[in-house]
Design a protein around this motif. Structure first.
Motif, short mmCIF file in Angstrom:
data_model
loop_
_atom_site.label_atom_id
_atom_site.label_comp_id
_atom_site.label_asym_id
_atom_site.label_seq_id
_atom_site.Cartn_x
_atom_site.Cartn_y
_atom_site.Cartn_z
N ASP A 10 56.98 -28.32 9.80
CA ASP A 10 58.65 -28.24 9.25
C ASP A 10 59.06 -29.58 8.89
OD1 ASP A 10 58.43 -29.28 12.11
OD2 ASP A 10 60.51 -28.61 12.30
N ARG A 11 58.55 -30.58 9.29
CA ARG A 11 58.81 -32.04 8.80
C ARG A 11 58.22 -32.18 7.28
NH1 ARG A 11 58.13 -33.90 14.37
NH2 ARG A 11 59.11 -32.45 15.74
N PHE A 12 57.13 -31.55 6.89
CA PHE A 12 56.60 -31.48 5.97
C PHE A 12 56.76 -30.29 4.88
CE2 PHE A 12 54.86 -34.50 8.81
CZ PHE A 12 54.76 -35.81 8.23
N PRO A 13 57.95 -30.15 4.50
CA PRO A 13 58.22 -28.77 3.41
C PRO A 13 57.30 -28.99 2.28
CG PRO A 13 60.14 -30.22 3.45
CD PRO A 13 58.86 -30.82 4.66
N ASP A 14 57.03 -30.28 1.68
CA ASP A 14 56.16 -30.38 0.47
C ASP A 14 54.73 -29.70 0.59
OD1 ASP A 14 56.31 -32.49 2.12
OD2 ASP A 14 55.90 -34.02 0.69
N LEU A 15 54.37 -30.02 1.82
CA LEU A 15 52.87 -29.60 1.99
C LEU A 15 52.96 -28.29 2.31
CD1 LEU A 15 51.47 -32.44 4.42
CD2 LEU A 15 51.21 -32.22 1.93
N VAL A 16 53.74 -27.65 2.82
CA VAL A 16 54.00 -26.19 3.02
C VAL A 16 54.12 -25.39 1.92
CG1 VAL A 16 55.26 -24.31 4.20
CG2 VAL A 16 54.80 -26.40 5.53
N ALA A 17 54.96 -25.96 0.95
CA ALA A 17 55.02 -25.43 -0.42
C ALA A 17 53.75 -25.13 -1.22
CB ALA A 17 56.32 -26.17 -1.14
N VAL A 18 52.85 -25.95 -1.13
CA VAL A 18 51.55 -25.52 -1.84
C VAL A 18 50.50 -25.40 -1.23
CG1 VAL A 18 52.50 -27.45 -3.68
CG2 VAL A 18 51.07 -28.36 -1.86
N ALA A 19 50.66 -24.89 0.12
CA ALA A 19 49.55 -24.20 1.00
C ALA A 19 48.89 -23.15 0.28
CB ALA A 19 50.24 -23.80 2.34
N GLY A 20 49.34 -22.47 -0.63
CA GLY A 20 48.65 -21.34 -1.52
C GLY A 20 47.36 -22.00 -2.18
N GLN A 21 47.38 -23.29 -2.34
CA GLN A 21 46.05 -23.83 -3.23
C GLN A 21 44.74 -23.92 -2.16
OE1 GLN A 21 47.34 -27.74 -4.22
NE2 GLN A 21 49.25 -27.06 -5.70
N LEU A 22 45.08 -23.81 -0.87
CA LEU A 22 44.00 -23.79 0.01
C LEU A 22 43.42 -22.30 0.38
CD1 LEU A 22 45.66 -26.08 2.62
CD2 LEU A 22 43.98 -26.94 0.73
N SER A 23 42.21 -22.51 0.69
CA SER A 23 41.61 -21.03 1.05
C SER A 23 42.03 -20.46 2.56
CB SER A 23 40.17 -21.19 1.32
OG SER A 23 39.73 -22.33 2.39
N GLU A 24 42.06 -19.29 2.82
CA GLU A 24 42.28 -18.88 4.10
C GLU A 24 41.41 -19.10 5.28
OE1 GLU A 24 43.00 -14.69 3.18
OE2 GLU A 24 44.85 -14.95 2.03
N GLN B 78 56.95 -42.42 9.32
CA GLN B 78 57.68 -42.36 10.69
C GLN B 78 58.88 -41.63 10.56
OE1 GLN B 78 55.33 -42.74 13.04
NE2 GLN B 78 56.42 -44.07 14.32
N ARG B 79 59.66 -41.99 9.31
CA ARG B 79 60.83 -41.10 9.17
C ARG B 79 60.63 -39.55 8.81
NH1 ARG B 79 61.75 -46.15 6.33
NH2 ARG B 79 61.23 -45.22 4.33
N ARG B 80 59.81 -39.67 7.93
CA ARG B 80 59.36 -38.07 7.86
C ARG B 80 58.78 -37.27 9.08
NH1 ARG B 80 56.89 -35.75 2.38
NH2 ARG B 80 57.97 -34.28 3.75
N ALA B 81 58.13 -38.02 9.99
CA ALA B 81 57.66 -37.24 11.00
C ALA B 81 58.68 -36.78 11.98
CB ALA B 81 56.75 -38.00 11.75
N ALA B 82 59.75 -37.53 12.08
CA ALA B 82 61.03 -37.15 12.87
C ALA B 82 62.10 -36.37 11.97
CB ALA B 82 61.75 -38.65 13.13
N ALA B 83 61.93 -35.95 10.83
CA ALA B 83 63.12 -35.47 10.08
C ALA B 83 62.76 -33.77 10.06
CB ALA B 83 63.12 -35.93 8.57
N ARG B 84 64.24 -33.30 9.92
CA ARG B 84 63.77 -31.71 9.67
C ARG B 84 65.03 -31.19 8.89
NH1 ARG B 84 62.82 -33.13 15.24
NH2 ARG B 84 61.30 -31.95 16.36
N GLY B 85 64.77 -29.83 8.67
CA GLY B 85 65.92 -29.32 7.74
C GLY B 85 66.08 -29.83 6.36
N ARG B 86 67.52 -30.06 6.01
CA ARG B 86 67.79 -30.91 4.63
C ARG B 86 67.28 -32.17 4.62
NH1 ARG B 86 73.97 -28.63 3.60
NH2 ARG B 86 73.20 -26.49 3.57
N THR B 87 67.25 -32.92 5.64
CA THR B 87 66.61 -34.07 6.07
C THR B 87 65.34 -34.25 5.41
OG1 THR B 87 68.46 -34.80 7.40
CG2 THR B 87 66.48 -36.41 6.98
N ALA B 88 64.56 -33.37 6.06
CA ALA B 88 63.17 -33.28 5.64
C ALA B 88 62.88 -33.03 4.25
CB ALA B 88 62.29 -32.42 6.64
N THR B 89 63.55 -32.16 3.65
CA THR B 89 63.52 -31.87 2.18
C THR B 89 64.03 -32.92 1.36
OG1 THR B 89 63.97 -29.56 2.52
CG2 THR B 89 64.13 -30.16 0.45
N ALA B 90 64.96 -33.71 1.87
CA ALA B 90 65.29 -34.88 0.89
C ALA B 90 64.37 -35.78 0.75
CB ALA B 90 66.84 -35.20 1.30
#
Length: 343
Positions: free
Chosen positions: A63-77, A101-113
């Motif tokens: 949840d702290r890395f929404p940019d990685l989650v958004a492109v997870a479809g590129q990976l195999s199951e 470190q800042r990203r690892a502690a962020a959630r929600g809108r802050t993580a997206t920003a």
């Protein structure tokens, strides 16, 4: 067996590199060691599931890395990869541990920003499961081959990155010699080609070596007694003349402790660190019991490359020697980077 979190990663033993011996021996491979966060990546076994990212200690942080989650479809199951999370700071054009470190502690809108300003990358160095088939018993060389095939077959690109690896001694030596020119690379990890993956173990089959620099700092405080110091709390002046802490040493050898004790002077009034507290380790809240000393002794130290943007060393520093011939002006400024020690 299908691998699921929490999963204990295999760990590497730290070792010193002895110049002239060769970085890489026969039967071993070298990987570039990045300054990031160790992570295990899990993709769902079937459509509709969600990417999971687990820290070394078992915490799920996707949840702290929404940019990685958004492109997870590129990976195999049914994929499980061991690797390193790093973050690119678009403002500086470099990998940044502080931004990570800042990203690892962020959630929600802050993580997206933060994801927009400091995008994350997953640098994969091992395949533990592919298409739901667990690979732990296979030798490292075969796991690495399958990881490379996976990246090629799916044409994976940023933010999915294949960790550079070589079995060539000349290439490994070149990486070691030129590592400082590569942003975010702090050393090498040397791995036995025939080694299976052993979860939770720290094996000599994996060895991490960090390049170290010689530089100078001032002693601002100690632990233990003035007659027998145990650790040194070191500092450097910033551009305004303020003494700023840069880190602490590993425990001193008895002979070094006795030699230093002869030159330590208790702090007088107005010490810049009066009332300050120092953590026992980077990232912890445990506080050291310290004694302030007159900050005019220059010491030569050996450090690795894990430095915060401000100039604080994240790993303990090694004391080399006392430099009685040096003055405060010979010490690099806080945040000015390492300077080679003379003499």
């Amino acid at each position: 067996m299908v691998l699921t979190p929490p999963f204990e990663p295999m760990l590497a033993q730290a070792a010193e590199y002895v110049p002239g011996t060769g970085v890489l021996a026969s039967g071993f491979a070298a990987e570039q060691k990045f300054d990031g966060h160790r992570a295990i990546l899990f993709t769902p076994a079937s459509p509709g599931g969600r990417l999971l990212l687990q820290t070394r200690r078992g915490t799920l942080i996707q949840d702290r890395f929404p940019d990685l989650v958004a492109v997870a479809g590129q990976l195999s199951e049914g994929l499980v990869m061991d690797g390193e999370l790093v973050v690119w700071d678009t403002a500086t054009g470099r990998l940044s541990f502080e931004a990570l470190q800042r990203r690892a502690a962020a959630r929600g809108r802050t993580a997206t920003a933060l994801a927009a300003k400091t995008p994350a990358f997953f640098i994969a160095f091992d395949a533990l499961q592919i298409d739901g088939t667990e690979l732990l018993a296979l030798p490292y060389a075969e796991r690495r081959r399958r990881l490379e095939v996976l990246f090629a077959a799916r044409a994976l690109t940023s933010p999915w990155t294949l960790c550079p690896m070589t079995t060539g001694p000349a290439t490994a030596q070149q990486w070691w010699d030129d590592w400082s020119d590569i942003s975010g690379v702090e050393g090498l990890v040397v791995k036995a080609l025939n080694q299976r993956y052993r979860p939770g173990s720290r094996s000599s089959a994996w060895t991490k070596i960090r390049r170290r620099n010689s530089t100078e700092a001032l002693i601002g405080a100690i632990t233990g007694a003035l007659a027998r110091p145990q650790l040194l709390i070191l500092g450097r002046h910033d551009a305004t003349g303020r003494l700023r802490p840069v880190g602490r040493t590993v425990p001193l050898r008895p002979d070094a402790s006795r030699a230093l004790a002869e030159h330590l002077t208790p702090a007088g009034p107005g010490h810049p660190w009066a009332g300050a507290k120092f953590s026992s380790a980077w990232g912890t809240r445990d506080v050291l019991d310290t004694t302030l000393v007159q900050p005019d002794l220059v010491v030569e130290i050996s450090t690795d490359t894990s430095i915060d943007r401000g100039g604080v060393y994240r790993h303990p520093i090694r004391y080399v020697r006392l430099r009685l011939e040096a003055t405060v002006d010979d010490v690099p400024l806080f945040g000015g980077g390492p300077a080679a020690a003379e003499g």
